[in-house]
Design an enzyme around this catalytic site. Sequence first.
Site, PDB file in Angstrom:
ATOM      1  N   GLU A 267      45.804  40.100  47.664  1.00 52.99           N
ATOM      2  CA  GLU A 267      47.074  40.313  48.352  1.00 52.99           C
ATOM      3  C   GLU A 267      48.143  39.269  48.001  1.00 52.99           C
ATOM      4  O   GLU A 267      47.909  38.062  48.089  1.00 52.99           O
ATOM      5  CB  GLU A 267      46.835  40.309  49.869  1.00 52.99           C
ATOM      6  CG  GLU A 267      48.072  40.416  50.718  1.00 52.99           C
ATOM      7  CD  GLU A 267      48.750  41.760  50.598  1.00 52.99           C
ATOM      8  OE1 GLU A 267      49.990  41.781  50.595  1.00 52.99           O
ATOM      9  OE2 GLU A 267      48.038  42.789  50.508  1.00 52.99           O
ATOM     10  N   THR A 310      51.295  47.543  48.426  1.00 52.81           N
ATOM     11  CA  THR A 310      49.859  47.534  48.134  1.00 52.81           C
ATOM     12  C   THR A 310      49.343  48.931  47.803  1.00 52.81           C
ATOM     13  O   THR A 310      48.506  49.097  46.916  1.00 52.81           O
ATOM     14  CB  THR A 310      49.070  46.968  49.322  1.00 52.81           C
ATOM     15  OG1 THR A 310      49.543  45.645  49.611  1.00 52.81           O
ATOM     16  CG2 THR A 310      47.582  46.906  49.025  1.00 52.81           C
ATOM     17  N   HIS A 426      49.296  37.456  53.524  1.00 53.26           N
ATOM     18  CA  HIS A 426      50.333  38.456  53.773  1.00 53.26           C
ATOM     19  C   HIS A 426      51.477  37.815  54.546  1.00 53.26           C
ATOM     20  O   HIS A 426      51.260  36.949  55.387  1.00 53.26           O
ATOM     21  CB  HIS A 426      49.747  39.625  54.576  1.00 53.26           C
ATOM     22  CG  HIS A 426      50.487  40.916  54.385  1.00 53.26           C
ATOM     23  ND1 HIS A 426      51.795  41.090  54.775  1.00 53.26           N
ATOM     24  CD2 HIS A 426      50.097  42.100  53.839  1.00 53.26           C
ATOM     25  CE1 HIS A 426      52.178  42.318  54.478  1.00 53.26           C
ATOM     26  NE2 HIS A 426      51.174  42.951  53.918  1.00 53.26           N
ATOM     27  N   ASP A 486      48.281  42.448  43.830  1.00 54.05           N
ATOM     28  CA  ASP A 486      48.853  43.767  44.101  1.00 54.05           C
ATOM     29  C   ASP A 486      50.373  43.808  44.012  1.00 54.05           C
ATOM     30  O   ASP A 486      50.947  44.823  43.622  1.00 54.05           O
ATOM     31  CB  ASP A 486      48.374  44.292  45.459  1.00 54.05           C
ATOM     32  CG  ASP A 486      48.782  43.397  46.629  1.00 54.05           C
ATOM     33  OD1 ASP A 486      49.256  42.270  46.393  1.00 54.05           O
ATOM     34  OD2 ASP A 486      48.610  43.839  47.786  1.00 54.05           O
TER      35      ASP A 486
END
Length: 638
Positions: A267, A310, A426, A486
Amino acid sequence: MKSSQSFSKLTMRLNDTVRASFHEYRLFWIFSLLLWTKTYVVYQFFFNIPIENTAQAFILLISPISSTLFLFAFSFFFKGNKQKWVLYVLYAAASFILFADAVYYREFTDYLTMPVILQPSNMETLSTSFTSLLEWKDLIILGDVLVLPFILWRINATATAASHRRALVTFATAVVVFLFNLSLAETERPELLTRSFDRELLVKNIGTFNFHVYDAMLQTKTSAQKAMADGSELAKIEKYTRQHYAAPNPDYFGKYKGKNVIVVSFESAQNFTHNMKASNGEYITPNLNKLIEESHYWPNYYHTVGQGKTSDAEFALDNSLYGLPRGAVYFTNADNEYQALPELIKEDNYYSAVFHANNKSFWNRDLMYKNIGVDQFFDEKSYDLGNPEDMTEWGLLDDSFFEQSIPMLEELPEPFYAKFITLTNHFPYTMPSEDYELVPKFETSSTTLNNFPQALAYQDYALGLFIDELKANGMWDDTIFVVYGDHYGISTNHNDAMADLLGKDELTPYDVAKLQSVPFAVHLPGQDKGEVHETIGSHVDMKPTILHLLGIDTSDTVGFGSDLLSEDRTSRAIFRDGTVITDEYVWTQSTCYDASSGEVVEDVSLCGPDSAEAEKILQMNDDLIYSDLLRFKEQTEQ
C-alpha cells in the site's frame, strides 16, 4: 451627429436597463457575484492549477460565469421570498460541490466524477480520513452558507417573477458566454473535450461546474456505449495486441509451472524511499530492501492507477488493462467479461484467493472477485480485529493481518494464486501509538509526508514477518513471491515538502512523473541472488510476466502489457493521464523532457509518436471496457 446621438441613447438605455435589472433582481446579481468570486478563490487557493500565460489566466477568470448565470437563471421562475430562498438553495448546493471538490483534490490531486460520487459503499470506510482532510480555510467555501440564512431572513424580497423571455435571455447569455469561453480554451488547447482523461485541463479551461455537467454527459454516453457495441471493434483491438505481442523469454517460460504464486499489494509505497534512511540512521524499508537484493527487481516500474487507486492496480494486475479515466472499473464495469488471471490459471488447476482485512464491499471487491473467478475472498469477517486501539484508521495492522492469514493460506488447495492487500501504510499515515513508530518522522512542512515513513516502516516490518513465516512453514521455496506498490503515497499537493526532502529547489512535471515509480520485485523459487532489470514497466505488465513464468500462453489474450522478462518488449510506461515514460523521453503535462537529464526538449515532435501511441492505447482500453467488448470473444469461443 445622428449616429453619435443614437449611440448615446443606446448606451443610456442599456445603462437604465442594467440599473433596473439590478434594482429589481439585486439578489440574483449579488449571489452571482458571490459564487463567481468564491469559485475563483477556490481555483487560486484550493486547486493547484498551473497558469502559463495571460490567456490561461483570463480563461480561468471567466470560466465560472456561464455556469453561474445558468444556475441562477432558474430563480426567475419564482417571485418574492420564494425567489430569495431558491437563490440561496442553489448557492448552497454550488458551495457544497466546491467544498467536495476541494477536499477530494486535497488528497488525490484530482476532481470528483460521477462514478466516484456513485460509490456510496466506500463512504463509511472513508469517513475517518475525510475528517483529517478538513482545514480551517474550508470556511471560505462554507462559512457564508451558514451565515446567509440569518441575513436573508431579515430581507423582505419584493422581486416579481421574471417573464419567460427574461429567463430564456439569461439562459441564452450563459450559453453564449460558455461558447466564447470554449473557443478561447480550444485556441489554447485544441481538442480539449476529447481529452476527458485529463481532468485538470478541463477544469482549468471550462470551470469546475461545467466540468461536472460534461462529466455527467460522458456518464450517459458510456452507459449507452455498451448497448451500441459490436464485435468488429474487438477485432481491431485484437489485431493491435497480436501485432505488439512480446514473446516470452525461453529461459523463463514455464520454468516454474505448478508453483504457488503469492502477490502482495504494498500500500502507497513509492521508490523514492528505497534504501533511504530515517534520521536515526535506520533504513525505512530494510525487509523490502533485502527482498529486492535476492529477487528480480525493476527500479523503473510505475503505477498506472486513476481514481480507482488500489482497485485499479488490482485490475491491471489481473487483466493487463488500465483503469478508466473516470471512477473505478471495479464499480462501473464489475459485470463485464474479462480474461482475468484467476480465470486463466484454472485451466492449470490453480485455486485463487484474496486476503484483505477490510469490508468486502469496499471498491465493490466482493462482486468483482466473483466475476473474475476468484475462488475465495477472506475479508474482515475472517479476521479477529482485536482491540480498536491497535488498529489503524483503515483497519487491521499489517503484522496481525499476515499472522492471521498464514493458517488460512496453509489450508488452500495447491497450486494456488493468493493476493494480499495491505492496509497500514494508508493516508493519513498515523500510527495507533508511539509503540508502533519504528523510525522517526520526516521533518518537512507537510504533516502527511512527515507521517509517511512510520506507516511505511511498519508495513515493511510486517512484510518481513510474513516472509519469515513462509520460510518456516516450507512454502517459500515453492512459491513465486511478488511485491508491487499499488499507487503513490504522497500526492502533488505536497510537492514543496517533497522537494525539500529530496534536496531540490522545486519539483518539475518531470520530477513528479518520475516519483510515480513504485516497488516491483519478483522472487523465484530457489533464487538467492538478485537481478536488476533497467527496462521500463508498469502495472499492466504483471499479468503476462506471471503467466509466462507458469508456462501459460498469453498470445490470444487481450491486454496492453508485456512480459517484463521478454527480450522483445517495448520499454515503456503509460500513465492514466496520458504521461509516457520511455528510455529516451518523458512526455507529461504537454511538455517533452529528456529521460536521462530531465531537461526540456525544445523539439516537442520527438515525443509525438510516444504521446500518440499512448492516446491510442488508452482509447482502445476504454472502448474495450465501456463497451464490454470481451463478451464478443466469449460468444465466439462458445
